[in-house]
Scaffold this motif. Structure first.
Motif, PDB file in Angstrom:
ATOM      1  N   GLY A  21       0.966   4.149  -2.828  1.00  0.00           N
ATOM      2  CA  GLY A  21       0.924   5.570  -2.488  1.00  0.00           C
ATOM      3  C   GLY A  21       2.074   6.342  -3.093  1.00  0.00           C
ATOM      4  O   GLY A  21       1.904   7.457  -3.579  1.00  0.00           O
ATOM      5  N   ARG A  22       3.267   5.756  -3.073  1.00  0.00           N
ATOM      6  CA  ARG A  22       4.446   6.424  -3.636  1.00  0.00           C
ATOM      7  C   ARG A  22       4.296   6.616  -5.145  1.00  0.00           C
ATOM      8  O   ARG A  22       4.603   7.679  -5.667  1.00  0.00           O
ATOM      9  N   ARG A  30       0.839  -1.206   0.000  1.00  0.00           N
ATOM     10  CA  ARG A  30       0.000   0.000   0.000  1.00  0.00           C
ATOM     11  C   ARG A  30       0.873   1.256   0.000  1.00  0.00           C
ATOM     12  O   ARG A  30       0.552   2.243  -0.654  1.00  0.00           O
ATOM     13  N   ALA A  48       1.621   9.283  -5.716  1.00  0.00           N
ATOM     14  CA  ALA A  48       1.789  10.524  -4.963  1.00  0.00           C
ATOM     15  C   ALA A  48       2.013  11.728  -5.859  1.00  0.00           C
ATOM     16  O   ALA A  48       1.895  12.859  -5.406  1.00  0.00           O
ATOM     17  N   GLU A  52      -6.549  10.666   0.896  1.00  0.00           N
ATOM     18  CA  GLU A  52      -5.511  10.764   1.929  1.00  0.00           C
ATOM     19  C   GLU A  52      -4.689  12.031   1.820  1.00  0.00           C
ATOM     20  O   GLU A  52      -4.042  12.415   2.779  1.00  0.00           O
ATOM     21  N   ARG A  53      -4.689  12.669   0.661  1.00  0.00           N
ATOM     22  CA  ARG A  53      -3.872  13.880   0.470  1.00  0.00           C
ATOM     23  C   ARG A  53      -4.490  15.040   1.227  1.00  0.00           C
ATOM     24  O   ARG A  53      -5.657  15.337   1.038  1.00  0.00           O
ATOM     25  N   VAL A 103      -5.851   7.427  -2.626  1.00  0.00           N
ATOM     26  CA  VAL A 103      -4.741   8.374  -2.547  1.00  0.00           C
ATOM     27  C   VAL A 103      -5.272   9.795  -2.540  1.00  0.00           C
ATOM     28  O   VAL A 103      -4.817  10.638  -1.769  1.00  0.00           O
TER      29      VAL A 103
END
Length: 131
Positions: free
Chosen positions: A31-32, A27, A35, A128-129, A125
């Motif tokens: 995300g990376r 996960r 991102a 979550e930002r 994602v």
């Protein structure tokens, strides 16, 4: 749509030279990969078209999207920056994770095996930002 400049490190994110299989992607790695605004937009574009596109078409689309509100940069300069960032950083990283197939010689970007797996992570994602 406004796409922000690169906020992540270059391809040398301690990845080996081999493609990462879907089972090996955590996960955090999802995300990376997602991102960065440009990488997310490449994933969205390929999910919408589901066919190979030229790098030039992708550059044009991203540059046009980023051009909203840009005053001091010409579209030509912006397209050059987008092209360099895509070819040197974003497409190779997406290729390593099996999201895209990047044919450098022909200048084509195609969906790869793991693309659909990243679709479900796009919304997570974005939520979550903090920005």
């Amino acid at each position: 749509m406004t796409i922000h400049p690169d906020r992540t490190t270059a391809v040398s994110e301690q990845l080996s030279g081999e493609n990462v299989s879907l089972r090996a992607i955590s996960r955090v790695e999802f995300g990376r990969v997602l991102a960065n605004d440009r990488r997310r937009e490449v994933v969205r574009y390929l999910l919408a078209t589901d066919e190979p596109i030229t790098v030039q078409r992708l550059v044009g689309w991203l540059a046009d999207a980023e051009n909203e509100g840009v005053v001091l940069t010409t579209i030509h300069e912006l397209r050059q920056r987008v092209h360099v960032a895509l070819c040197r950083t974003h497409l190779p990283l997406l290729e390593r994770y099996g999201v895209v197939q990047y044919d450098r010689e022909r200048g084509l970007v195609s969906p790869a095996a793991n693309l659909s797996e990243f679709e479900s992570m796009l919304d997570a994602v974005d939520l979550e930002r903090p920005w």
